[in-house]
Design a protein around this motif. Sequence first.
Motif, PDB file in Angstrom:
ATOM      1  N   ALA A 197       0.809  -1.355  -0.177  1.00 25.08           N
ATOM      2  CA  ALA A 197      -0.036  -0.007   0.174  1.00 25.08           C
ATOM      3  C   ALA A 197       0.785   1.253   0.084  1.00 25.08           C
ATOM      4  N   ARG A 198       2.252   1.188   0.332  1.00 28.05           N
ATOM      5  CA  ARG A 198       2.787   2.435   0.361  1.00 28.05           C
ATOM      6  C   ARG A 198       3.225   3.100  -0.960  1.00 28.05           C
ATOM      7  N   ARG A 199       3.011   2.500  -1.950  1.00 27.95           N
ATOM      8  CA  ARG A 199       3.160   2.914  -3.360  1.00 27.95           C
ATOM      9  C   ARG A 199       1.837   3.724  -3.663  1.00 27.95           C
ATOM     10  N   PHE A 200       0.825   3.802  -2.804  1.00 31.21           N
ATOM     11  CA  PHE A 200      -0.201   4.574  -3.217  1.00 31.21           C
ATOM     12  C   PHE A 200      -0.330   5.761  -2.217  1.00 31.21           C
ATOM     13  N   ASP A 201       0.672   5.977  -1.316  1.00 28.56           N
ATOM     14  CA  ASP A 201       0.948   7.325  -0.484  1.00 28.56           C
ATOM     15  C   ASP A 201       1.124   8.514  -1.580  1.00 28.56           C
ATOM     16  N   LYS A 202       0.597   9.379  -1.217  1.00 29.84           N
ATOM     17  CA  LYS A 202       0.538  10.485  -2.156  1.00 29.84           C
ATOM     18  C   LYS A 202       1.840  11.131  -2.170  1.00 29.84           C
ATOM     19  N   GLY A 203       2.412  11.211  -0.890  1.00 32.53           N
ATOM     20  CA  GLY A 203       3.756  11.875  -0.586  1.00 32.53           C
ATOM     21  C   GLY A 203       4.909  10.922  -1.256  1.00 32.53           C
ATOM     22  N   HIS A 204       4.750   9.703  -0.990  1.00 29.94           N
ATOM     23  CA  HIS A 204       5.941   8.840  -1.517  1.00 29.94           C
ATOM     24  C   HIS A 204       5.780   8.701  -3.109  1.00 29.94           C
TER      25      HIS A 204
ATOM     26  N   VAL B 164      10.535   5.724  19.948  1.00 35.57           N
ATOM     27  CA  VAL B 164       9.576   6.291  21.017  1.00 35.57           C
ATOM     28  C   VAL B 164       8.835   7.464  20.763  1.00 35.57           C
ATOM     29  N   TYR B 165       8.855   7.806  19.583  1.00 32.04           N
ATOM     30  CA  TYR B 165       8.356   9.246  19.054  1.00 32.04           C
ATOM     31  C   TYR B 165       7.343   9.114  18.336  1.00 32.04           C
ATOM     32  N   GLY B 166       7.043   7.716  17.741  1.00 30.27           N
ATOM     33  CA  GLY B 166       5.934   7.578  17.071  1.00 30.27           C
ATOM     34  C   GLY B 166       6.285   6.538  15.737  1.00 30.27           C
ATOM     35  N   TYR B 167       5.478   6.413  14.716  1.00 26.19           N
ATOM     36  CA  TYR B 167       5.522   5.677  13.609  1.00 26.19           C
ATOM     37  C   TYR B 167       6.348   6.739  12.370  1.00 26.19           C
ATOM     38  N   ASP B 168       7.561   6.173  12.333  1.00 23.66           N
ATOM     39  CA  ASP B 168       8.456   7.169  11.636  1.00 23.66           C
ATOM     40  C   ASP B 168       8.460   6.644  10.116  1.00 23.66           C
ATOM     41  N   GLN B 169       8.068   7.255   9.254  1.00 23.49           N
ATOM     42  CA  GLN B 169       7.864   6.928   7.741  1.00 23.49           C
ATOM     43  C   GLN B 169       8.428   8.070   6.938  1.00 23.49           C
ATOM     44  N   ARG B 170       9.491   8.122   6.483  1.00 23.74           N
ATOM     45  CA  ARG B 170       9.979   8.916   5.426  1.00 23.74           C
ATOM     46  C   ARG B 170      10.915   8.511   4.314  1.00 23.74           C
ATOM     47  N   VAL B 171      10.744   9.129   3.058  1.00 22.43           N
ATOM     48  CA  VAL B 171      11.471   8.966   2.089  1.00 22.43           C
ATOM     49  C   VAL B 171      12.292   9.988   1.450  1.00 22.43           C
ATOM     50  N   GLU B 172      13.297   9.871   1.139  1.00 27.24           N
ATOM     51  CA  GLU B 172      14.232  11.021   0.649  1.00 27.24           C
ATOM     52  C   GLU B 172      14.726  10.599  -0.611  1.00 27.24           C
ATOM     53  N   ALA B 173      14.792  11.106  -1.885  1.00 23.47           N
ATOM     54  CA  ALA B 173      15.726  10.865  -3.029  1.00 23.47           C
ATOM     55  C   ALA B 173      16.428  12.110  -3.280  1.00 23.47           C
ATOM     56  N   PHE B 174      17.544  11.940  -3.499  1.00 25.01           N
ATOM     57  CA  PHE B 174      18.644  12.821  -3.957  1.00 25.01           C
ATOM     58  C   PHE B 174      19.132  12.748  -5.079  1.00 25.01           C
TER      59      PHE B 174
ATOM     60  N   MET C  78      16.549  17.646  -4.717  1.00 22.04           N
ATOM     61  CA  MET C  78      16.075  16.633  -3.657  1.00 22.04           C
ATOM     62  C   MET C  78      14.369  16.621  -3.329  1.00 22.04           C
ATOM     63  N   ALA C  79      14.025  15.330  -3.482  1.00 25.85           N
ATOM     64  CA  ALA C  79      12.557  15.232  -2.896  1.00 25.85           C
ATOM     65  C   ALA C  79      12.476  14.300  -1.755  1.00 25.85           C
ATOM     66  N   VAL C  80      11.484  14.909  -0.960  1.00 25.90           N
ATOM     67  CA  VAL C  80      11.223  14.335   0.443  1.00 25.90           C
ATOM     68  C   VAL C  80       9.680  14.078   0.625  1.00 25.90           C
TER      69      VAL C  80
ATOM     70  N   SER D 210      -3.957   5.326   5.914  1.00 23.53           N
ATOM     71  CA  SER D 210      -5.139   5.151   5.716  1.00 23.53           C
ATOM     72  C   SER D 210      -5.804   5.449   4.310  1.00 23.53           C
ATOM     73  N   GLN D 211      -5.226   6.799   3.734  1.00 24.18           N
ATOM     74  CA  GLN D 211      -5.832   7.199   2.457  1.00 24.18           C
ATOM     75  C   GLN D 211      -5.070   6.147   1.261  1.00 24.18           C
ATOM     76  N   ALA D 212      -3.782   5.698   1.657  1.00 22.07           N
ATOM     77  CA  ALA D 212      -3.212   4.906   0.807  1.00 22.07           C
ATOM     78  C   ALA D 212      -3.933   3.394   0.478  1.00 22.07           C
ATOM     79  N   PHE D 213      -4.370   3.021   1.701  1.00 18.74           N
ATOM     80  CA  PHE D 213      -5.263   1.820   1.574  1.00 18.74           C
ATOM     81  C   PHE D 213      -6.441   1.810   0.746  1.00 18.74           C
ATOM     82  N   ILE D 214      -7.145   2.949   0.938  1.00 14.95           N
ATOM     83  CA  ILE D 214      -8.231   3.267   0.044  1.00 14.95           C
ATOM     84  C   ILE D 214      -7.906   3.431  -1.305  1.00 14.95           C
ATOM     85  N   SER D 215      -6.860   4.094  -1.653  1.00 19.11           N
ATOM     86  CA  SER D 215      -6.359   4.334  -3.115  1.00 19.11           C
ATOM     87  C   SER D 215      -6.088   2.799  -3.561  1.00 19.11           C
TER      88      SER D 215
END
Length: 335
Positions: free
Chosen positions: A121-128, A233-243, A248-250, A282-287
């Motif tokens: 489903a992460r392929r369908f995340d708008k940011g990614h 400890v600070y939560g669900y950490d999900q980041r993508v960076e392309a250089f 760069m796109a993040v 959540s939105q990625a799963f719907i997409s």
Amino acid sequence: MIKIAVLGCGRIGRMHAENIHHHPRATLSGVYDINRGASKEVADELGVAEYEKAEDVFQSEDVDAVLIASSTPTHADFIERAVKARKPVLCEKPIDLSLDRARVCADAIRGTDVPIMIGFARRFDKGHAAVRNAIESGEIGEVHQVVITSRDPDIAPDSYLRESGGIFRDMSIHDFDLARYIMGEEFETVSAAGARFVSPRLMEECGDYDTVTATMTTGSGRQCVILNSRRAVYGYDQRVEAFGSAGMAVSENRTEHNARIYASNYTGKAAPLLNFFIERYSQAFISEISAFVDSVAYGTRPPVGLEDGVEAILLAEAAMLSVREGRLVHKGELG
């Protein structure tokens, strides 16, 4: 309306059932789970049929397609049975914990025109997806490096981890697929490192790791680094960076809102990260469901096919081999 049945009524199966139930172009025909209590609860809540046996799903004329969210050992078998019944299938990752079994499944259904989609489903995340688009459009020039960070908010229960197949097959596999999607090029080598910082005793018992890093290189030399931990400890950490050569796109973490509060004793205080994968994506799963419905309705090739699922397992196997033997692994070594 595409009539979809859901196999498996655990946390992610329930979510999929609810998304299908509320989808404008699909309808939930029914649910099945080996745990009849779980399937009955979902069936009663959504007002749909509860199937007594998995075979009832594949034989039903009221089912156009199936979504497989059952336990991993059932995935390959259910995919093969769905194809035999001529029912398109969306299957949660992984195809199987065994690369050999995944390849047997691929061979068994080779040549079929039945749509088969794997649930990355992460392929369908708008940011990614925006990061991928920035690479494809040339906006950041020639891509040199991709960095994917994926850390869970806390370690899963012991019982789950003992059956998960290990962090590379269970957790990193999402990032192996996302790396291929973002980079748009196949990886040829994998070098990985693993450590036991979060739960050393359990990880030792399982022969697993809770903190891993994988570095992958394509045939053209482009690099991708994947960072995973079972606890942030600070939560669900999900980041993508392309250089790239021109920029760069993040794709950043997500919070409930983007307000920042400034005071005398802190600067930029923000809301916590979204809790876990169901909330974050959540939105990625719907997409994802929409993409599957499109594939079934129009007979088009799914955006994430069975071959993508096999490739992700292959990279996971290469990473595990790299950790065990402490060396760079060429993907071709695994056949």
